[in-house]
Write an enzyme that holds these catalytic residues in place. Sequence first.
Site, PDB file in Angstrom:
ATOM      1  N   LEU A 121       0.845  -1.199   0.000  1.00 25.34           N
ATOM      2  CA  LEU A 121       0.000   0.000   0.000  1.00 25.34           C
ATOM      3  C   LEU A 121       0.881   1.251   0.000  1.00 25.34           C
ATOM      4  O   LEU A 121       0.714   2.152  -0.818  1.00 25.34           O
ATOM      5  CB  LEU A 121      -0.897  -0.029   1.252  1.00 25.34           C
ATOM      6  CG  LEU A 121      -1.820   1.157   1.498  1.00 25.34           C
ATOM      7  CD1 LEU A 121      -2.928   1.214   0.441  1.00 25.34           C
ATOM      8  CD2 LEU A 121      -2.468   1.065   2.894  1.00 25.34           C
ATOM      9  N   GLU A 123       3.935   4.092  -0.120  1.00 26.86           N
ATOM     10  CA  GLU A 123       4.917   4.541  -1.112  1.00 26.86           C
ATOM     11  C   GLU A 123       5.912   5.432  -0.391  1.00 26.86           C
ATOM     12  O   GLU A 123       5.645   5.889   0.741  1.00 26.86           O
ATOM     13  CB  GLU A 123       4.214   5.316  -2.231  1.00 26.86           C
ATOM     14  CG  GLU A 123       3.255   4.418  -3.004  1.00 26.86           C
ATOM     15  CD  GLU A 123       2.610   5.089  -4.211  1.00 26.86           C
ATOM     16  OE1 GLU A 123       2.855   6.303  -4.429  1.00 26.86           O
ATOM     17  OE2 GLU A 123       1.878   4.390  -4.925  1.00 26.86           O
ATOM     18  N   PRO A 124       7.034   5.748  -1.039  1.00 24.34           N
ATOM     19  CA  PRO A 124       8.015   6.609  -0.359  1.00 24.34           C
ATOM     20  C   PRO A 124       7.388   7.906   0.155  1.00 24.34           C
ATOM     21  O   PRO A 124       7.731   8.372   1.240  1.00 24.34           O
ATOM     22  CB  PRO A 124       9.059   6.870  -1.440  1.00 24.34           C
ATOM     23  CG  PRO A 124       8.971   5.666  -2.345  1.00 24.34           C
ATOM     24  CD  PRO A 124       7.534   5.248  -2.332  1.00 24.34           C
ATOM     25  N   ARG A 267      19.144 -13.806  39.523  1.00 27.76           N
ATOM     26  CA  ARG A 267      20.133 -12.758  39.775  1.00 27.76           C
ATOM     27  C   ARG A 267      20.129 -12.357  41.263  1.00 27.76           C
ATOM     28  O   ARG A 267      19.077 -12.016  41.807  1.00 27.76           O
ATOM     29  CB  ARG A 267      19.786 -11.545  38.906  1.00 27.76           C
ATOM     30  CG  ARG A 267      20.602 -10.303  39.176  1.00 27.76           C
ATOM     31  CD  ARG A 267      21.977 -10.424  38.587  1.00 27.76           C
ATOM     32  NE  ARG A 267      22.680  -9.156  38.639  1.00 27.76           N
ATOM     33  CZ  ARG A 267      23.983  -9.046  38.446  1.00 27.76           C
ATOM     34  NH1 ARG A 267      24.725 -10.117  38.202  1.00 27.76           N
ATOM     35  NH2 ARG A 267      24.565  -7.870  38.481  1.00 27.76           N
ATOM     36  N   GLU A 362       1.633  -1.102   9.807  1.00 30.25           N
ATOM     37  CA  GLU A 362       0.169  -1.297   9.712  1.00 30.25           C
ATOM     38  C   GLU A 362      -0.588  -0.153  10.401  1.00 30.25           C
ATOM     39  O   GLU A 362      -1.646  -0.353  11.000  1.00 30.25           O
ATOM     40  CB  GLU A 362      -0.254  -2.688  10.182  1.00 30.25           C
ATOM     41  CG  GLU A 362       0.388  -3.758   9.298  1.00 30.25           C
ATOM     42  CD  GLU A 362      -0.370  -5.047   9.167  1.00 30.25           C
ATOM     43  OE1 GLU A 362      -1.543  -5.108   9.561  1.00 30.25           O
ATOM     44  OE2 GLU A 362       0.235  -6.007   8.652  1.00 30.25           O
TER      45      GLU A 362
HETATM   46  N1  CAA Z   1     -13.185  -0.302   6.339  1.00 27.08           N
HETATM   47  C1  CAA Z   1     -13.917   0.036   5.254  1.00 27.08           C
HETATM   48  N2  CAA Z   1     -13.955   1.297   4.760  1.00 27.08           N
HETATM   49  C2  CAA Z   1     -13.245   2.228   5.410  1.00 27.08           C
HETATM   50  C3  CAA Z   1     -12.457   1.939   6.553  1.00 27.08           C
HETATM   51  C4  CAA Z   1     -12.442   0.603   7.012  1.00 27.08           C
HETATM   52  N3  CAA Z   1     -11.714   0.240   8.086  1.00 27.08           N
HETATM   53  N4  CAA Z   1     -11.860   3.072   6.968  1.00 27.08           N
HETATM   54  C5  CAA Z   1     -12.259   4.041   6.127  1.00 27.08           C
HETATM   55  N5  CAA Z   1     -13.083   3.532   5.189  1.00 27.08           N
HETATM   56  C6  CAA Z   1     -13.721   4.244   4.073  1.00 27.08           C
HETATM   57  C7  CAA Z   1     -14.280   5.572   4.518  1.00 27.08           C
HETATM   58  O1  CAA Z   1     -15.608   5.447   4.996  1.00 27.08           O
HETATM   59  C8  CAA Z   1     -14.220   6.395   3.232  1.00 27.08           C
HETATM   60  O2  CAA Z   1     -15.313   6.088   2.396  1.00 27.08           O
HETATM   61  P1  CAA Z   1     -16.547   7.169   2.263  1.00 27.08           P
HETATM   62  O3  CAA Z   1     -15.917   8.402   1.710  1.00 27.08           O
HETATM   63  O4  CAA Z   1     -17.489   6.482   1.348  1.00 27.08           O
HETATM   64  O5  CAA Z   1     -17.078   7.349   3.649  1.00 27.08           O
HETATM   65  C9  CAA Z   1     -12.980   5.840   2.535  1.00 27.08           C
HETATM   66  O6  CAA Z   1     -12.701   4.549   3.128  1.00 27.08           O
HETATM   67  C10 CAA Z   1     -11.749   6.688   2.719  1.00 27.08           C
HETATM   68  O7  CAA Z   1     -11.571   6.819   4.112  1.00 27.08           O
HETATM   69  P2  CAA Z   1     -11.006   8.126   4.787  1.00 27.08           P
HETATM   70  O8  CAA Z   1     -11.693   9.322   4.192  1.00 27.08           O
HETATM   71  O9  CAA Z   1     -11.045   7.939   6.241  1.00 27.08           O
HETATM   72  O10 CAA Z   1      -9.513   8.100   4.226  1.00 27.08           O
HETATM   73  P3  CAA Z   1      -8.267   8.953   4.621  1.00 27.08           P
HETATM   74  O11 CAA Z   1      -7.510   9.234   3.384  1.00 27.08           O
HETATM   75  O12 CAA Z   1      -8.659  10.108   5.492  1.00 27.08           O
HETATM   76  O13 CAA Z   1      -7.347   7.913   5.461  1.00 27.08           O
HETATM   77  C11 CAA Z   1      -6.576   6.667   7.337  1.00 27.08           C
HETATM   78  C12 CAA Z   1      -7.765   7.234   6.561  1.00 27.08           C
HETATM   79  C13 CAA Z   1      -7.186   6.000   8.556  1.00 27.08           C
HETATM   80  C14 CAA Z   1      -5.606   7.732   7.768  1.00 27.08           C
HETATM   81  C15 CAA Z   1      -5.864   5.616   6.461  1.00 27.08           C
HETATM   82  O14 CAA Z   1      -5.220   6.229   5.357  1.00 27.08           O
HETATM   83  C16 CAA Z   1      -4.869   4.795   7.205  1.00 27.08           C
HETATM   84  O15 CAA Z   1      -5.219   3.835   7.863  1.00 27.08           O
HETATM   85  N6  CAA Z   1      -3.547   5.143   7.114  1.00 27.08           N
HETATM   86  C17 CAA Z   1      -2.487   4.301   7.604  1.00 27.08           C
HETATM   87  C18 CAA Z   1      -2.049   3.386   6.510  1.00 27.08           C
HETATM   88  C19 CAA Z   1      -1.404   2.143   7.035  1.00 27.08           C
HETATM   89  O16 CAA Z   1      -1.843   1.544   7.988  1.00 27.08           O
HETATM   90  N7  CAA Z   1      -0.361   1.707   6.348  1.00 27.08           N
HETATM   91  C20 CAA Z   1       0.314   0.528   6.670  1.00 27.08           C
HETATM   92  C21 CAA Z   1       0.741  -0.153   5.406  1.00 27.08           C
HETATM   93  S1  CAA Z   1       1.106  -1.882   5.515  1.00 27.08           S
HETATM   94  C22 CAA Z   1       2.565  -2.020   6.368  1.00 27.08           C
HETATM   95  O17 CAA Z   1       2.700  -1.473   7.404  1.00 27.08           O
HETATM   96  C23 CAA Z   1       3.683  -2.816   5.843  1.00 27.08           C
HETATM   97  C24 CAA Z   1       3.602  -4.240   6.112  1.00 27.08           C
HETATM   98  O18 CAA Z   1       3.732  -5.021   5.193  1.00 27.08           O
HETATM   99  C25 CAA Z   1       3.460  -4.740   7.521  1.00 27.08           C
END
Ligand code: CAA
Length: 378
Positions: A121, A123-124, A267, A362
């Site tokens: 998911l 990106e830089p 200890r 995450e």
């Molecule tokens: N389930 C379903 N839909 C959801 C949801 C969920 N849990 N959360 C939000 N949505 C929906 C919202 O309702 C919205 O839809 P509507 O406009 O129809 O209502 C849409 O998704 C967009 O949601 P937001 O407007 O809330 O989106 P946002 O851009 O403001 O971002 C955020 C929300 C919570 C900040 C999200 O971007 C986020 O979780 N960011 C963190 C990303 C992350 O966890 N990255 C980790 C990557 S994986 C990793 O770590 C590497 C690995 O391999 C371990």
Amino acid sequence: MTEEQQQIRDLAREFAEGELRPHADQWDRDAAFPREVIGKLGELGFLGMLIPEQYDGLGLDTATYLVAMEEIARGDASVAVAMSVHNSLPTQMILAHGTEEQKERWLRPMARGEWLGAFSLSEPDAGSDAASMAAHARKTDGGWVLNGAKAWVTNGGVGDVVVTMVRTDTPDARRGAKGIGAFIVPTTTEGYSVGKKEDKMGQRASETVGISFHEMFVPDDQLLGDPSQGFIYALQGLDNGRLGIAALSVGIAQAALEHSLRYADERKQFGNAIRGFQGMQFKLANMATRIEAARALLFRAAAAKDAGEPVSRLSSMAKLFASETAMYVTTEAVQVFGGYGYVKEYPVEKLFRDAKVTEIYEGTSEIQRTVIARELYR
Ligand code: CAA
């Protein structure tokens, strides 16, 4: 715990103690991912725990999966995160949004552990603000052409199948979070390349890489669901993923507590085992209490998920509380060990380093608080 959960816990514990703990320090030093261990996890069914039996999985509930995850993390967090990503993200996204043909094709080998899954998911320049991603897919005859760079991909090189999110909207008609699709991509696809492997503080044996797509053709039958809904699918996936990371965090904390209890018993200072001192007792009691609280919250979230209730809020709460517990407990464990806690010869130094990233990947602790606060007003 049910009898089945106890059996699975025992199996996971035996595996962690026999196959992970004895090698974990070496893997950490070498920053080497033990791919062969993944095959063994697959043979035991640990890579198909949440996949229904009809697709060669075990079809278990979330709580049982999390019991196993805690034990594997107690053995080695690097192996646990590879297992967590595989079980919670790509496989669950295919299960939730794939066609019957996609489930048959992708889930069977993934459930058996023949193919290891990854999730891409970030990106830089798009981390917490994941919807601001730039990698994109251009529609063409029979499929899509993907271009762009992704970051922080666990299993992105050693894995076999990545579910990746890229833009499907166009620069002149941007649709934000609703302009992103999710694609199933084998890592052998022409145009898929693995970039920099991160040299990390902790969980060093898990592979975290940048990947990039250059004119990479992905056929239509590898698009998951609706091409405008991939971001929503990813956030739903992360609701599962964060439970896995919460269990992993509890496993790290539990290991640190057990080492601390043993050390404080052995200890001696001022003529007594240090566990006799009140300062030490308070530490050990606080560590154990926080772990129990984290585990209770985790299983409250798992029960909600298994009952089909909305789980975003509880999943974020569990991830937030358990990861901060892992950091708290491992910090205290270093203190219990004193100077010996600060050196690599003793086990808690690695656990301390392994814990830190649970507050970051995450979704950072700050993002978990954002999700929780939003949900409170929903
Ligand atoms: N389930 C379903 N839909 C959801 C949801 C969920 N849990 N959360 C939000 N949505 C929906 C919202 O309702 C919205 O839809 P509507 O406009 O129809 O209502 C849409 O998704 C967009 O949601 P937001 O407007 O809330 O989106 P946002 O851009 O403001 O971002 C955020 C929300 C919570 C900040 C999200 O971007 C986020 O979780 N960011 C963190 C990303 C992350 O966890 N990255 C980790 C990557 S994986 C990793 O770590 C590497 C690995 O391999 C371990």
